[in-house]
Design a protein around this motif. Structure first.
Motif, short mmCIF file in Angstrom:
data_model
loop_
_atom_site.label_atom_id
_atom_site.label_comp_id
_atom_site.label_asym_id
_atom_site.label_seq_id
_atom_site.Cartn_x
_atom_site.Cartn_y
_atom_site.Cartn_z
N ASP A 143 0.81 -1.21 0.00
CA ASP A 143 0.00 0.00 0.00
C ASP A 143 0.85 1.27 0.00
OD1 ASP A 143 -2.52 -1.36 0.16
OD2 ASP A 143 -2.06 -1.79 2.26
N VAL A 188 1.41 5.10 0.53
CA VAL A 188 0.77 6.10 1.39
C VAL A 188 1.27 7.51 1.13
CG1 VAL A 188 0.26 4.44 3.23
CG2 VAL A 188 2.43 5.70 3.28
N PHE A 189 2.36 7.65 0.37
CA PHE A 189 2.90 8.98 0.10
C PHE A 189 3.82 8.91 -1.10
CE2 PHE A 189 6.30 12.18 0.70
CZ PHE A 189 5.53 13.32 0.70
N GLU A 234 6.55 11.49 -3.18
CA GLU A 234 7.22 12.79 -3.31
C GLU A 234 7.65 12.95 -4.75
OE1 GLU A 234 9.93 14.12 -0.08
OE2 GLU A 234 11.41 14.21 -1.70
N GLU A 239 6.45 5.95 -0.93
CA GLU A 239 6.48 5.37 0.42
C GLU A 239 5.29 4.46 0.65
OE1 GLU A 239 7.94 7.31 3.68
OE2 GLU A 239 8.87 8.99 2.62
N SER A 240 5.59 3.26 1.10
CA SER A 240 4.55 2.35 1.56
C SER A 240 4.43 2.52 3.07
CB SER A 240 4.91 0.91 1.19
OG SER A 240 6.04 0.52 1.94
N VAL A 241 3.53 1.75 3.70
CA VAL A 241 3.44 1.84 5.16
C VAL A 241 4.81 1.54 5.77
CG1 VAL A 241 2.27 1.00 7.22
CG2 VAL A 241 1.02 1.08 5.05
N LYS A 242 5.51 0.55 5.21
CA LYS A 242 6.74 0.06 5.80
C LYS A 242 7.97 0.91 5.51
CE LYS A 242 7.59 -3.33 7.78
NZ LYS A 242 7.70 -3.40 9.26
N VAL A 302 4.88 -10.50 6.74
CA VAL A 302 4.79 -9.06 6.96
C VAL A 302 3.38 -8.58 6.60
CG1 VAL A 302 5.72 -8.40 4.69
CG2 VAL A 302 5.95 -6.84 6.63
N GLY A 311 -3.27 -6.73 2.49
CA GLY A 311 -2.41 -5.55 2.55
C GLY A 311 -2.43 -4.88 3.91
N ILE A 312 -1.34 -4.17 4.21
CA ILE A 312 -1.15 -3.61 5.56
C ILE A 312 -2.27 -2.63 5.94
CG2 ILE A 312 0.38 -2.21 7.02
CD1 ILE A 312 2.76 -3.41 5.52
N LEU A 313 -2.65 -1.76 5.02
CA LEU A 313 -3.67 -0.75 5.36
C LEU A 313 -4.98 -1.40 5.76
CD1 LEU A 313 -3.38 2.10 2.67
CD2 LEU A 313 -2.63 2.12 5.05
N LEU A 372 3.01 -8.74 10.35
CA LEU A 372 3.86 -7.89 11.19
C LEU A 372 3.81 -6.42 10.80
CD1 LEU A 372 7.12 -10.02 11.59
CD2 LEU A 372 5.23 -9.77 13.21
N GLY A 373 3.51 -6.14 9.53
CA GLY A 373 3.44 -4.75 9.07
C GLY A 373 2.37 -3.98 9.81
N ASP A 378 3.01 -3.46 13.51
CA ASP A 378 3.86 -2.31 13.79
C ASP A 378 3.08 -1.00 13.71
OD1 ASP A 378 6.50 -1.29 14.43
OD2 ASP A 378 6.48 -0.43 12.41
N LYS A 428 2.23 15.25 4.80
CA LYS A 428 1.85 13.86 4.54
C LYS A 428 3.05 12.92 4.54
CE LYS A 428 -2.69 13.83 3.69
NZ LYS A 428 -3.60 12.95 4.44
N ALA A 429 4.26 13.47 4.51
CA ALA A 429 5.44 12.61 4.38
C ALA A 429 5.76 11.93 5.70
CB ALA A 429 6.64 13.45 3.94
N PRO A 430 5.83 10.60 5.70
CA PRO A 430 6.25 9.90 6.92
C PRO A 430 7.71 10.23 7.26
CG PRO A 430 5.26 8.37 5.35
CD PRO A 430 5.52 9.65 4.61
N ARG A 475 10.78 8.56 9.02
CA ARG A 475 11.16 7.20 9.43
C ARG A 475 12.15 7.21 10.59
NH1 ARG A 475 7.41 4.02 6.71
NH2 ARG A 475 7.04 4.98 4.69
N SER A 520 6.00 6.15 10.78
CA SER A 520 5.31 5.47 9.70
C SER A 520 4.07 6.27 9.35
CB SER A 520 4.93 4.05 10.14
OG SER A 520 4.34 3.34 9.09
N PHE A 521 3.26 5.70 8.49
CA PHE A 521 1.95 6.24 8.19
C PHE A 521 0.97 5.56 9.13
CE2 PHE A 521 -2.09 5.89 5.91
CZ PHE A 521 -2.32 7.20 5.53
N ARG A 543 14.98 13.55 3.96
CA ARG A 543 15.66 13.65 2.66
C ARG A 543 16.16 15.08 2.41
NH1 ARG A 543 11.53 9.85 1.80
NH2 ARG A 543 10.00 11.40 1.21
N LYS A 545 15.12 17.85 3.56
CA LYS A 545 14.15 18.94 3.70
C LYS A 545 13.63 18.99 5.13
CE LYS A 545 12.40 17.97 -0.61
NZ LYS A 545 11.30 17.52 -1.44
#
Lengths: 125, 370
Positions: free
Chosen positions: A34, A36-37, A39, A57-60, B34, B39-41, B225-226, B229, B295-297, B299, B319-320, B349, B351
């Motif tokens: 999935d 999620v973002f 850039e 970017e995925s969730v992971k 994982v 899917g994780i979402l 596991l995704g 988390d 919106k940017a995660p 990490r 994360s998201f 990155r 910024k």
């Protein structure tokens, strides 16, 4: 779709005249999970073949998207800001990333066509 | 570290994960799912809205036998274990002499022993630690033949009560023996998602069958596991090796609440002196929740920048958050920047992205306290 070319990093580029539309492949979105973002580069930015042009970017995790060819970014897919899941649901259509004005069309010759990419992906399993 | 799939350990549910289409990844030496095709979402959202089944059999399960087990364990953890009533469970930490955290664990007092659940990545080290320090005072039994499942979400209780009605009235952080599909299970009302739910310690040779029976219920989906988390991060819960480790103390980690009043006064756990000093004088850095404004995660490892432009901390999990609908993170910052609402910047990155210190959990806990 004979005017679509592919990279080993699972980007695709579709050529219409002197403009190339760039995105990631079905295989890539499936591997990412999935999204999620995204850039995207700024319009006007010069991207170079193999250079980092966008981030998905995925969730992971975050992954880089490389430019398949040199060019100047002429348009980006603003719809991805509100709906990054388009990369999953329609990676080669509504989930495109950005468009470039092609600088050197001969660079396309080094990329894979659909049949070559398909066998490349099969070789990864 | 790269580990070849052949050398990875497998839980008793490994074949079922493959059958269910699990995407397998190495985790703490195990080949674990994982995510599944959902899917994780969607797995995350399903756990928050119905019930998710997690295989957590990679975690270590240990029993401590002996009449002095609680007193003995207190020599290694700051939690009040002697004060734990039978059938009650507590979250605590193994600490070292400098009050660094060696692992976090769950302890349940059973009738004639203590039941411990420790992290997969730390379990060999934890077992050696327990053996080295407790061998004289109690007997250690490592449960190699037990699987551990987590059934989490608002529908978890109604699903499990269909097969074991006695779990319905269990309170959060309690445990009891239950017969589940004819197998001897030890069930705790606990979890790692912020939702109501249970962890089920069951015989390894019955695990697949029990998992299949639970998955056959309409509310239940397998969760990888995704999503585990992203669920725990939204719930503000620490992940060992990321949010807490040997370089963080319970006080810095915001886990002072796990140190009982009697333990603070009496001490007798590794690092007591440093813990008391930090409780009295305060700490230089502490763990906080962080909400990026865009919106940017951000990490793990993302530098946190203060108003003066210097680095004031680092993101330890980011994360998201599918339920939040945006990025969520936690990390350590210098104490003067730890107040809720403090504006920060996250260096993603190259910024600087605006963010704020935020209260945790990001998604309210829905435990069954009553």
């Amino acid at each position: 779709m004979s005017n679509v070319k592919y990279t080993q990093d699972h980007e695709w580029v579709r050529i219409d005249g002197d403009v190339g539309t760039i995105g990631i492949t079905e295989y890539a979105q499936e591997q990412l999970g999935d999204v999620v973002f995204v850039e995207l580069p700024e319009v006007g930015k010069a991207v170079t073949k193999g250079g980092e042009a966008a981030v998905v970017e995925s969730v992971k995790a975050a992954s880089e998207v490389f430019a398949p060819i040199d060019g100047e970014v002429v348009e980006v897919n603003d719809a991805l800001a509100g709906e990054p899941g388009l990369v999953n649901s329609d990676p080669t259509g509504q989930g495109w990333f950005f468009k470039v004005r092609v600088k050197d069309a001969s660079q396309l010759d080094a990329l894979m066509d659909e049949a070559a990419y398909k066998s490349f992906v099969e070789g990864l399993h | 570290m790269t580990t070849s799939p052949e050398s990875l350990l497998r839980t008793p549910l490994h074949a079922l994960h493959l059958e269910l289409g699990g995407k397998m990844v190495p985790f703490a030496g195990y080949d674990m799912p994982v995510q599944y095709p959902m899917g994780i979402l969607k797995e995350h959202q399903h756990t928050r809205s119905a019930a998710g089944l997690f295989d957590v059999s990679h975690m270590g399960q240990v029993r401590l036998h002996g009449s002095d087990a609680a007193k003995a364990l207190e020599a290694l953890v700051p939690g009040d274990i002697e004060g734990l009533q039978p059938g009650r469970m507590r979250y605590t930490l193994f600490t070292n002499e400098t009050a660094g955290i060696l692992d976090d664990l769950m302890v349940t007092r059973c009738e004639d022993h203590l039941f411990l659940v420790v992290n997969a990545a730390c379990k060999q080290q934890d077992i050696r630690h327990l053996e080295a320090h407790l061998a004289g005072s109690c007997r250690l039994e490592v449960l190699e033949d037990r699987a551990l499942l987590a059934l989490q979400g608002p529908e978890a209780a109604s699903v499990l009560a269909r097969f074991a009605p006695e779990v319905r009235d269990m309170r959060f952080m309690s445990g009891r023996a239950v017969t589940l599909f004819g197998a001897q299970a030890f069930v705790t009302r606990s979890g790692y998602t912020g939702e109501d739910g249970f962890e089920l310690s069951i015989p390894a040779d019955r695990a697949e069958e029990i998992a299949r029976r639970l998955l056959a219920e309409p509310e239940v989906q397998p969760i990888g596991l995704g999503a585990r988390d992203s669920l725990r991060l939204e719930a503000g819960l620490c992940l060992y090796g990321h949010d807490i480790d040997k370089t963080s103390t319970p006080v810095e980690a915001g886990l002072s609440w796990t140190i009982g009043k009697r333990r603070r006064e009496e001490g007798g756990f590794p690092g007591h002196k440093i813990v008391m000093q930090q409780l009295t004088d305060g700490v230089d850095t502490c763990r906080v929740g962080i909400l990026p404004e865009g919106k940017a995660p951000a990490r793990e490892g993302t530098p946190i920048i203060g108003p003066a432009g210097d680095q004031i901390g680092t993101v330890t999990s980011g994360s998201f958050g599918p339920t939040v609908g945006g990025p969520v993170a936690m990390g350590y910052v210098r104490k003067e920047f730890a107040a809720e609402g403090t504006s920060l910047q996250l260096l993603v990155r190259g910024k600087a992205l605006p963010a704020k210190v935020a209260a945790m959990p990001f998604v309210p806990h829905r435990y069954r306290k009553g």
